[in-house]
Design a protein around this motif. Structure first.
Motif, PDB file in Angstrom:
ATOM      1  N   PRO A 126      10.130  -7.934  -3.930  1.00  0.00           N
ATOM      2  CA  PRO A 126      10.477  -6.784  -3.088  1.00  0.00           C
ATOM      3  C   PRO A 126      11.212  -5.703  -3.866  1.00  0.00           C
ATOM      4  CG  PRO A 126      10.935  -8.839  -1.941  1.00  0.00           C
ATOM      5  CD  PRO A 126      10.593  -9.206  -3.352  1.00  0.00           C
ATOM      6  N   GLY A 127      10.790  -4.466  -3.655  1.00  0.00           N
ATOM      7  CA  GLY A 127      11.428  -3.323  -4.301  1.00  0.00           C
ATOM      8  C   GLY A 127      10.849  -2.955  -5.647  1.00  0.00           C
ATOM      9  N   GLN A 156      -6.539 -11.397  -0.672  1.00  0.00           N
ATOM     10  CA  GLN A 156      -6.444 -10.091  -0.033  1.00  0.00           C
ATOM     11  C   GLN A 156      -4.981  -9.728   0.203  1.00  0.00           C
ATOM     12  OE1 GLN A 156      -9.922  -8.990  -0.503  1.00  0.00           O
ATOM     13  NE2 GLN A 156      -9.022  -7.762   1.141  1.00  0.00           N
ATOM     14  N   LEU A 157      -4.650  -8.472  -0.031  1.00  0.00           N
ATOM     15  CA  LEU A 157      -3.299  -7.980   0.213  1.00  0.00           C
ATOM     16  C   LEU A 157      -3.327  -6.873   1.259  1.00  0.00           C
ATOM     17  CD1 LEU A 157      -1.644  -7.801  -3.323  1.00  0.00           C
ATOM     18  CD2 LEU A 157      -1.709  -9.692  -1.708  1.00  0.00           C
ATOM     19  N   CYS A 162       2.411  -4.261   0.884  1.00  0.00           N
ATOM     20  CA  CYS A 162       2.421  -4.027  -0.561  1.00  0.00           C
ATOM     21  C   CYS A 162       1.676  -2.730  -0.826  1.00  0.00           C
ATOM     22  CB  CYS A 162       1.774  -5.187  -1.309  1.00  0.00           C
ATOM     23  SG  CYS A 162       2.769  -6.686  -1.321  1.00  0.00           S
ATOM     24  N   PRO A 163       2.345  -1.598  -0.654  1.00  0.00           N
ATOM     25  CA  PRO A 163       1.645  -0.305  -0.731  1.00  0.00           C
ATOM     26  C   PRO A 163       1.057  -0.026  -2.105  1.00  0.00           C
ATOM     27  CG  PRO A 163       4.029  -0.005  -0.639  1.00  0.00           C
ATOM     28  CD  PRO A 163       3.778  -1.456  -0.379  1.00  0.00           C
ATOM     29  N   LEU A 164      -0.182   0.449  -2.090  1.00  0.00           N
ATOM     30  CA  LEU A 164      -0.892   0.826  -3.308  1.00  0.00           C
ATOM     31  C   LEU A 164      -1.154   2.320  -3.250  1.00  0.00           C
ATOM     32  CD1 LEU A 164      -2.468   0.166  -5.915  1.00  0.00           C
ATOM     33  CD2 LEU A 164      -4.445  -0.370  -4.465  1.00  0.00           C
ATOM     34  N   GLY A 258       4.242 -14.791   2.468  1.00  0.00           N
ATOM     35  CA  GLY A 258       5.360 -14.235   3.223  1.00  0.00           C
ATOM     36  C   GLY A 258       5.583 -12.750   3.033  1.00  0.00           C
ATOM     37  N   LEU A 259       4.856 -12.110   2.120  1.00  0.00           N
ATOM     38  CA  LEU A 259       5.136 -10.712   1.835  1.00  0.00           C
ATOM     39  C   LEU A 259       3.919  -9.811   1.979  1.00  0.00           C
ATOM     40  CD1 LEU A 259       7.138  -8.562   0.838  1.00  0.00           C
ATOM     41  CD2 LEU A 259       6.498  -9.139  -1.499  1.00  0.00           C
TER      42      LEU A 259
END
Length: 262
Positions: A126-127, A156-157, A162-164, A258-259
């Motif tokens: 994270p971050g 897959q995300l 999880c911004p791309l 979890g993320l």
């Protein structure tokens, strides 16, 4: 440039054999976003990619799968090799676009590749913001790539978690990337080893304990990098290294559920 030892490839070993030099992993990504083909790389804006694909008689973006490329899959030369080695004809035309991926960091997979290098592997953090390369693969290209990744699984995300952010403006809603089946390397005290070049990584691992010794008092990872890479190209050493990473507490499991998982 091609892959047969011509100047400037950054890929061949010291003997000019055309073999990928493991000490140069992950080799060179493009200098800017664009489209690769069999002979070179054409820098392009995202808005021009579909036109370029149509001109090359290649599948359009809308029919392709979006994959975040970690490690050598960001190298156009490496991707050409992978496509050429597939048992069916594969188009060499592939868009590669630079971007920033949020909440993901990159370390090293807790195994040694068949070619004798320790490859990159992503993990949730994270971050964190990581520079990545994104490829749009047609159906056969994706099959060919999957076949080259027995030590990874493609997941897959979710682009919200999880911004791309692509350099050319888009923010995809979902995409995939390859995550190691063996986890990522750690320092043995809970800290994930950073992604570094191979000689630097050998030094970190030599300092993590001797493990199995090739000669009295010498670690597999200690010594001139060229010698270490030669040893790591041996199947017996690769099998030992994967076991040692686990038994020595140097391998941490990676959980994306979890993320970022889609």
């Amino acid at each position: 440039m091609g892959l047969n030892g011509e100047p400037g490839t950054g890929l061949t070993d010291a003997h000019g054999s055309g073999r990928l030099d493991p000490l140069l992993y992950p080799w060179d990504p493009p200098e800017t976003s664009g489209v690769m083909d069999r002979a070179g790389f054409l820098p392009l804006d995202l808005a021009d990619l579909d036109e370029a694909l149509a001109d090359a008689n290649a599948a359009p973006l809308e029919s392709r799968s979006l994959v975040v490329s970690i490690g050598s899959n960001a190298s156009a030369d490496v991707m050409r090799r992978k496509f050429a080695a597939y048992h069916q004809p594969v188009s060499p035309v592939l868009p590669l676009v630079r971007g920033q991926l949020g909440n993901i960091a990159v370390g090293h997979s807790a195994h040694v590749s068949r070619a004798g290098y320790i490859a990159a592997a992503p993990y949730p953090r994270p971050g964190e913001s990581t520079t990545v390369w994104v490829s749009w693969l047609d159906e056969l290209q994706l099959l060919a790539l999957d076949e080259t990744e027995p030590n990874y699984r493609r997941i897959q995300l979710d682009g919200d978690a999880c911004p791309l952010a692509l350099d050319l403006g888009d923010r995809p809603e979902d995409f995939s990337l390859f995550t190691s089946r063996w986890g990522v390397l750690t320092d043995g005290d809970g800290g994930t080893l950073p992604f570094v070049d191979q000689p630097a990584l050998f030094g970190l691992l030599a300092g993590s304990g001797t493990g199995e010794q090739l000669e009295a008092g010498q670690s597999v990872f200690d010594g001139p990098p060229e010698l270490v890479a030669e040893q790591l190209a041996l199947p017996s050493v690769q099998a030992w290294a994967k076991e040692w990473f686990s038994s020595a507490g140097l391998a941490a499991a990676v959980d994306f559920d979890g993320l970022c998982a889609g």
